[in-house]
Enzyme design. Structure first.
Site, PDB file in Angstrom:
ATOM      1  N   HIS A 115       0.863  -1.187   0.000  1.00  0.00           N
ATOM      2  CA  HIS A 115       0.000   0.000   0.000  1.00  0.00           C
ATOM      3  C   HIS A 115       0.903   1.241   0.000  1.00  0.00           C
ATOM      4  O   HIS A 115       2.022   1.206   0.533  1.00  0.00           O
ATOM      5  CB  HIS A 115      -0.828  -0.054   1.300  1.00  0.00           C
ATOM      6  N   ASP A 195       3.017  -4.703   8.284  1.00  0.00           N
ATOM      7  CA  ASP A 195       1.837  -3.843   8.138  1.00  0.00           C
ATOM      8  C   ASP A 195       0.604  -4.740   8.313  1.00  0.00           C
ATOM      9  O   ASP A 195       0.239  -5.501   7.418  1.00  0.00           O
ATOM     10  CB  ASP A 195       1.871  -3.187   6.742  1.00  0.00           C
ATOM     11  N   GLN A 198      -4.637  -4.971   7.133  1.00  0.00           N
ATOM     12  CA  GLN A 198      -5.686  -5.849   6.596  1.00  0.00           C
ATOM     13  C   GLN A 198      -5.745  -7.206   7.299  1.00  0.00           C
ATOM     14  O   GLN A 198      -6.769  -7.875   7.256  1.00  0.00           O
ATOM     15  CB  GLN A 198      -5.471  -6.079   5.081  1.00  0.00           C
ATOM     16  N   LYS A 222     -10.337  -0.354  10.760  1.00  0.00           N
ATOM     17  CA  LYS A 222     -10.582  -1.523   9.883  1.00  0.00           C
ATOM     18  C   LYS A 222     -10.989  -2.744  10.706  1.00  0.00           C
ATOM     19  O   LYS A 222     -11.291  -3.789  10.164  1.00  0.00           O
ATOM     20  CB  LYS A 222      -9.334  -1.821   9.049  1.00  0.00           C
ATOM     21  N   CYS A 362      -4.838   2.626  -3.515  1.00  0.00           N
ATOM     22  CA  CYS A 362      -3.531   3.068  -2.979  1.00  0.00           C
ATOM     23  C   CYS A 362      -2.423   2.072  -3.309  1.00  0.00           C
ATOM     24  O   CYS A 362      -1.485   1.885  -2.512  1.00  0.00           O
ATOM     25  CB  CYS A 362      -3.582   3.320  -1.473  1.00  0.00           C
TER      26      CYS A 362
END
Ligand SMILES: Cc1ncc(COP(=O)(O)O)c(C=O)c1O
Length: 406
Positions: A115, A195, A198, A222, A362
């Protein structure tokens, strides 16, 4: 868990919300926790000594403890930020100061599925230090090419490796601990950053069992939490030695005319008034999760992911970008349909009450260079979605293909 736990679905019962990778909906319990803070506990934290201030500080620190326990971290390793993007920026700035006076030319290694929030901070850092930025290639199955990764680790002096735990476009899950463990065997001093934006909404993740991760970041919004709150986890021994990149009130032990000394962890990295209500809201998410039947949610999500994969695969005109193997993917499905722009797909589905995302999500490098398309349509699922909604989705997609063919 019931759909009625979420006020948005009580207010819009017909809404088919399939844009969960952008942000998820909030259960009543989270909204109530934020409201309760402002109605009954609102005060600043770590400053006042009156009762209300002490209550707010206690709630805020309890939230930190709750979140730390959820991810298997020590509470002093949990820094509140505004989200994944801010967390990665802060790490990059801390590492800038760490490396500022070294003259060696090193490499920052990312992947082609990152991203922009896990690319741009590193582009800035590489530019400021005069370092190289390299990207691990993807395989034809839309997975990380581990041979290429190891080759790059062996051939270059990689100081920083930052990878997504799950791609927000492909749905690919990267087994970070396994990857980072291989990397650390070859190059023990490489900082390994995950990261989790998600991944964390879908998987229980225990940092005590993932010892090779130096930093791990995610966003509250999220995972059913409020916007504007996120987590920066850093290994205690690293956070103790690194200097904060943000300074100001709330993070000092002493200030003199021309210098200051910092307070202990974690306040050292939390300059200014934090998002207190956001932290409390995020903690309420964890309480909400603890009341769910974990294996029931897991079964529901794997059944739903499998069903969606099959439905989309069965539409001939549709090209799906992402692994076919269910073990290697999460519930994020990006696709294109020949001759129909993703914006048109999204707009037409919207007329049927179905919310999906269209664009580059993104991830311009991934779209332009790997998928060879400027944009895609993306369906992303969460625990409140069901099979009926996916059936509606596939009927609507088939209908729009017929309309466009005419
Ligand atoms: C993989 C990934 N990383 C980082 C981000 C940035 O998250 P935020 O906008 O919450 O900071 C996102 C958001 O979509 C994402 O999907």
């Amino acid at each position: 868990m019931q759909k009625t736990d979420f006020p948005i679905f009580r207010n819009y019962p017909e809404l088919v919300y399939l844009d969960n990778a952008a942000t998820s909906q909030k259960p009543q319990a989270v909204i109530d926790a934020v409201k309760d803070f402002y109605e009954n506990k609102n005060s600043n934290v770590h400053r006042g000594i009156h009762s209300l201030a002490e209550r707010a500080t206690l709630e805020f620190e309890n939230a930190r403890n709750n979140i730390a326990q959820f991810i298997g971290a020590d509470p002093i390793e949990v820094i509140f930020t505004s989200g994944t993007t801010e967390s990665i920026n802060l790490i990059a700035q801390m590492l800038f100061e760490h490396y500022e006076n070294t003259n060696e030319k090193k490499t920052i290694l990312l992947s082609e599925m990152e991203h922009h929030s896990n690319i741009l901070p590193w582009q800035l850092l590489a530019g400021r230090l005069g370092w190289e930025l390299e990207y691990v290639r993807l395989t034809s199955e839309y997975e990380l090419d581990l041979e290429d990764l190891i080759d790059k680790i062996k051939k270059r002096d990689v100081s920083i490796l930052s990878l997504t735990h799950m791609s927000n476009v492909l749905g690919t899950i990267n087994n970070l601990d396994e990857i980072f463990s291989k990397v650390k065997n070859i190059s023990p001093r490489t900082f390994c950053i995950g990261d989790g934006a998600q991944y964390i909404p879908h998987h229980k993740f225990d940092l005590t069992k993932n010892n090779n991760i130096d930093f791990y970041v995610f966003s509250g919004h999220k995972i059913m939490g409020p916007t504007g709150i996120g987590i920066l986890y850093g290994k205690k021994k690293l956070l103790e030695t690194l200097n904060p990149s943000k300074v100001g009130g709330g993070m000092i032990s002493k200030v003199e005319r021309n210098s200051f000394s910092t307070s202990e962890l974690p306040e050292k990295f939390e300059a200014g008034t934090p998002n207190i209500a956001g932290a409390i809201g995020l903690s309420a998410v964890i309480n909400y999760f603890s009341e769910l039947n974990e294996s029931k949610v897991e079964n529901h999500m794997s059944e739903l992911t499998n069903f969606t994969l099959n439905e989309l695969n069965n539409i001939d005109e549709l090209t799906l970008y992402g692994p076919q193997n269910l073990i290697k993917r999460g519930p994020v499905f990006s696709f294109s349909i020949d001759g129909i722009h993703p914006h048109d797909i999204s707009q037409i589905l919207d007329q049927d009450g179905i919310a999906i995302r269209a664009g580059h999500h993104c991830c311009q490098i991934l779209h332009r260079e790997i998928l060879k398309i400027p944009a895609s349509a993306r369906v992303s699922l969460y625990l409140y979605n069901d099979i009926e909604e996916i059936k509606k989705l596939s009927i609507s997609i088939k209908k729009l293909i017929t309309q466009f063919k005419r």
